[in-house]
Design a protein around this motif. Sequence first.
Motif, PDB file in Angstrom:
ATOM      1  N   UNK A   1     -12.195  -3.938  -2.530  1.00 35.86           N
ATOM      2  CA  UNK A   1     -12.585  -3.045  -3.608  1.00 35.86           C
ATOM      3  C   UNK A   1     -12.356  -4.034  -4.915  1.00 35.86           C
ATOM      4  N   UNK A   2     -11.546  -5.037  -4.856  1.00 33.03           N
ATOM      5  CA  UNK A   2     -11.685  -6.187  -5.997  1.00 33.03           C
ATOM      6  C   UNK A   2     -12.844  -6.649  -6.247  1.00 33.03           C
ATOM      7  N   UNK A   3     -13.369  -7.036  -4.826  1.00 34.37           N
ATOM      8  CA  UNK A   3     -14.528  -7.855  -4.873  1.00 34.37           C
ATOM      9  C   UNK A   3     -15.571  -6.881  -5.636  1.00 34.37           C
TER      10      UNK A   3
ATOM     11  N   UNK B   1       0.105 -13.013  -1.536  1.00 33.93           N
ATOM     12  CA  UNK B   1      -1.175 -13.779  -0.745  1.00 33.93           C
ATOM     13  C   UNK B   1      -1.723 -13.019   0.314  1.00 33.93           C
ATOM     14  N   UNK B   2      -1.080 -11.846   0.608  1.00 38.57           N
ATOM     15  CA  UNK B   2      -1.472 -11.124   1.871  1.00 38.57           C
ATOM     16  C   UNK B   2      -2.688 -10.189   1.654  1.00 38.57           C
ATOM     17  N   UNK B   3      -3.227  -9.620   2.579  1.00 37.81           N
ATOM     18  CA  UNK B   3      -4.417  -8.621   2.434  1.00 37.81           C
ATOM     19  C   UNK B   3      -4.002  -7.106   2.808  1.00 37.81           C
ATOM     20  N   UNK B   4      -3.738  -6.404   1.591  1.00 36.51           N
ATOM     21  CA  UNK B   4      -3.185  -5.196   1.802  1.00 36.51           C
ATOM     22  C   UNK B   4      -4.139  -3.915   2.071  1.00 36.51           C
ATOM     23  N   UNK B   5      -3.715  -2.967   2.681  1.00 40.58           N
ATOM     24  CA  UNK B   5      -4.707  -1.762   2.629  1.00 40.58           C
ATOM     25  C   UNK B   5      -3.756  -0.416   2.565  1.00 40.58           C
ATOM     26  N   UNK B   6      -4.525   0.425   1.911  1.00 41.92           N
ATOM     27  CA  UNK B   6      -3.608   1.966   1.837  1.00 41.92           C
ATOM     28  C   UNK B   6      -4.384   2.834   2.689  1.00 41.92           C
ATOM     29  N   UNK B   7      -3.928   3.621   3.712  1.00 43.08           N
ATOM     30  CA  UNK B   7      -4.431   4.779   4.432  1.00 43.08           C
ATOM     31  C   UNK B   7      -4.130   5.972   3.877  1.00 43.08           C
TER      32      UNK B   7
ATOM     33  N   UNK C   1     -11.866  13.326   6.437  1.00 41.69           N
ATOM     34  CA  UNK C   1     -10.695  13.156   5.450  1.00 41.69           C
ATOM     35  C   UNK C   1      -9.512  11.772   5.748  1.00 41.69           C
ATOM     36  N   UNK C   2      -9.912  11.105   6.732  1.00 44.40           N
ATOM     37  CA  UNK C   2      -9.168   9.921   7.161  1.00 44.40           C
ATOM     38  C   UNK C   2      -9.813   8.625   6.557  1.00 44.40           C
ATOM     39  N   UNK C   3      -9.394   8.046   5.694  1.00 46.27           N
ATOM     40  CA  UNK C   3      -9.839   6.675   5.371  1.00 46.27           C
ATOM     41  C   UNK C   3      -8.918   5.797   4.560  1.00 46.27           C
ATOM     42  N   UNK C   4      -9.357   4.593   4.716  1.00 46.43           N
ATOM     43  CA  UNK C   4      -8.434   3.786   4.023  1.00 46.43           C
ATOM     44  C   UNK C   4      -9.110   3.045   2.885  1.00 46.43           C
ATOM     45  N   UNK C   5      -8.331   2.284   1.834  1.00 42.96           N
ATOM     46  CA  UNK C   5      -8.608   1.572   0.812  1.00 42.96           C
ATOM     47  C   UNK C   5      -8.497   0.008   0.869  1.00 42.96           C
TER      48      UNK C   5
ATOM     49  N   UNK D   1     -10.894   4.256  -6.546  1.00 44.30           N
ATOM     50  CA  UNK D   1     -10.160   3.488  -8.123  1.00 44.30           C
ATOM     51  C   UNK D   1      -8.633   3.461  -7.905  1.00 44.30           C
ATOM     52  N   UNK D   2      -8.254   3.567  -6.772  1.00 43.80           N
ATOM     53  CA  UNK D   2      -6.555   3.460  -6.696  1.00 43.80           C
ATOM     54  C   UNK D   2      -6.211   2.255  -6.881  1.00 43.80           C
ATOM     55  N   UNK D   3      -7.142   1.078  -6.394  1.00 41.44           N
ATOM     56  CA  UNK D   3      -6.858  -0.368  -6.603  1.00 41.44           C
ATOM     57  C   UNK D   3      -6.720  -0.498  -8.180  1.00 41.44           C
ATOM     58  N   UNK D   4      -7.009   0.209  -9.098  1.00 40.69           N
ATOM     59  CA  UNK D   4      -6.637  -0.151 -10.522  1.00 40.69           C
ATOM     60  C   UNK D   4      -5.036   0.093 -10.722  1.00 40.69           C
ATOM     61  N   UNK D   5      -4.581   0.480  -9.724  1.00 38.73           N
ATOM     62  CA  UNK D   5      -2.939   0.755 -10.050  1.00 38.73           C
ATOM     63  C   UNK D   5      -2.240   0.042  -8.967  1.00 38.73           C
ATOM     64  N   UNK D   6      -2.854  -0.882  -8.268  1.00 43.51           N
ATOM     65  CA  UNK D   6      -2.372  -2.069  -7.563  1.00 43.51           C
ATOM     66  C   UNK D   6      -2.280  -3.179  -8.492  1.00 43.51           C
TER      67      UNK D   6
END
Lengths: 549, 209
Positions: free
Chosen positions: A353-355, A279-285, A344-348, A174-179
């Motif tokens: 997630x928006x999709x 317009x870029x494609x962000x990820x959060x590790x 324990x290592x993953x990325x959003x 759900x962290x995408x809700x804060x983006x």
Amino acid sequence: MKKKLPALILTVAGAILLAIHYLPFGKGDLDITIKQASYIMPAAYKVYANSDALNGEYYLFKMLMTNEGKNTISDAKVTYRIPNYVDWTDLETIPRIYPGQHVVVRCYPQFKDDIVNKMTQSQEKVEIRITYNGGQSIDEDFKFNLMGRNQFVYTDLPPEEIAGYPDMFRNDQLVGCFVTPQDPIIKYYTQQVQEKVMKGEEASVSGKPDDAVKFLMGVYAATYVSHMVYSGTEGIPQKLGDISSLVQSTRLPREVVTGNTGLCIELSLLYASILKAAGLHPVIFLIPGHAYPGILVNGQYYAIEATGIGGEGLGSRMSPADAFKAGMKELNEFVQNVQAGDNRYFFVDIDAMEAKGVIPMELKDDEFLRKKIDDIAASFGGGARSVPEEPGSSMEKNLASRNDGGGGGGGSESGMRKYGGIVSFDYPAGWKRFDYPAPSWPFLVSEIDSRDGSSGIDVINLNGFRSSGQAIEWLRRTMARSGRYMTYQYQNSNNGYDVYKGVTSSSAGSRQWEAVFRSSGSGIVGVSIGSSAFSEREGMVNQILSSIR
Amino acid sequence: MKKISLILLIGIGIMLNPVRAQELIKPQKLNVKYDLNGLGDAHIEASMTLDASQWDNYKKLIGNNPDILKRQMERTFPGYFLQNFNYKEDVMNRAWTLSFDALGLGKVNSRGHWQVDLNSKNPDITRISDHNYILTSNYSNGGTLMQEIDNINFPDATSDIKQDKDALGKAIFTYSSSDGGGYGSWLTLIFGGILFLAGLGLLLRPGKV
């Protein structure tokens, strides 16, 4: 009259049976079971409102209605309200519930946009009313915690259900809700950074990794010159109904910018918002105890250590180039840990997630905050040039060194370029290198392709294997599962490397290859060089093989 | 039907043969059987057979906690109440089976027909018999190509099974069921109708002059 009596009886009997069928006689024993959410996070109100978001797993409640009587229940209408937040709302009307039948009704609450102005946590009540059979009704209610807009609860699982780290951080999706790229304040800040720090950019238009990395470093430069500082906080454990979870107060990107401070996840959310706004494609590790932002360009990931800004009170500060270097080092470690099976290592992936329905909150424009952005933008005066450059770590030098293969040293005079990393070798300068081209296959460290695509090099790192034979057999079996069939033959051992030759075939054609493997500290590393026109390229293959160290 | 998200388990090698979209990829198969009863509840059985390396990985992830699968199913099917979970392993054949009951899979819609939602648009449906349908779907699960084969069995008490779409364009099955009527069953409707019409016919029949 007597002659008509049997006909009359038949008609009346028929009418009675029809009435029994259509009319709701009897009480109809409706049993209700409710499964409720322990809390609602206002930041995710658009997820809770959407039955399709994240497969519909974030609901306020779901209710099982069971007809335990002997009569059919008709027109069962379910309504609910949350006093002060949601007025009486119809959920569903079920025309019939037959004896023994179960019906499930789910509630995805439609909070108004101003729910994101709620700053503190409170306990609220849900009232449910079920009316049926034209007059009968059942009332139910339960309480839940309505969090403040900045509060992020890490899991929705009760303690006895938690089996490991991913369960403790279940809500990370759900962290995408804060983006918030659509936030007018973030849009305005992005424009200021593009204009005054980057002096114009075309990362999203060109689609070139170099431009995207420059953008990433430009955002860092903006936080650097505005003297944004890192400030850490920890989550506070809370009991929320059946759930025990860490609850972290997370500043929104607009609050990070205007407050000029943020912790790792907050800075990552800010970067993701700006990157997406551009317009870029962000990820959060996300890794244990830390988060850092990144970007996906042409199938490759890049990362930056956003907390490198540190702060005068914290000692040193990294230049943008060093922050990028640190981010890429962390990304490399990230991939290695994923490869080792550390969950324990993953990325959003924010776009992905928006999709899935993880949509950010609605935020209104604010003149006061725009004024603050103007004040901060005044510090951008010198642009990225005002960031002190350190020897060997300017943006340009960093990009240049990354382009040469990341292993140090540019292309050699003979038209070859050096690859450095877990192994080193020379390869034709005109070939294109991709690091970790397939994140879901982390053992493939690099893929280097010839321009016409007929030849290529794979750099492979397989942890946990003790011999090259074991490793290549594992590759053969796993490839067979994906429609690639490999035959191979051990040749000899040379300079500590085991040499194999083989052919891999798939519906796309066949490639002949030669590969070398050796032991590393944690497993087996290898390089394979292959071509669909192997005999014509054999000289080049031998040249690469002979340069492997 | 919902695409089942499972913990998987599959490492993929692309040595010397980079992935190209048009290539034929052999998917991992997941079989799911839905046995509906006349009241809209279903007994669901999901099963999968793995190869040796997948099984090794699966056991590392699941360990002694097969209840992880239960939680995954509850997240896959949030629209129903799930109960009576049962998990079996056939270790010698590297296979597992998870079965459970899903309450409220079918419900009566506003037109008075029973309805089962398939939660997808334009699914690939094959009719095997009047009461048996197969849905096939391919999707990526954590980088692994999955082929899910859903076998839907309607009970004998159902009839007039039709494929249709809901207001959002998602596929549904509608059908009639003679089960679950209680006092208000279809029998009362049929007998009531016959008696009423027969009685009315006799009443209205002209008498002899």
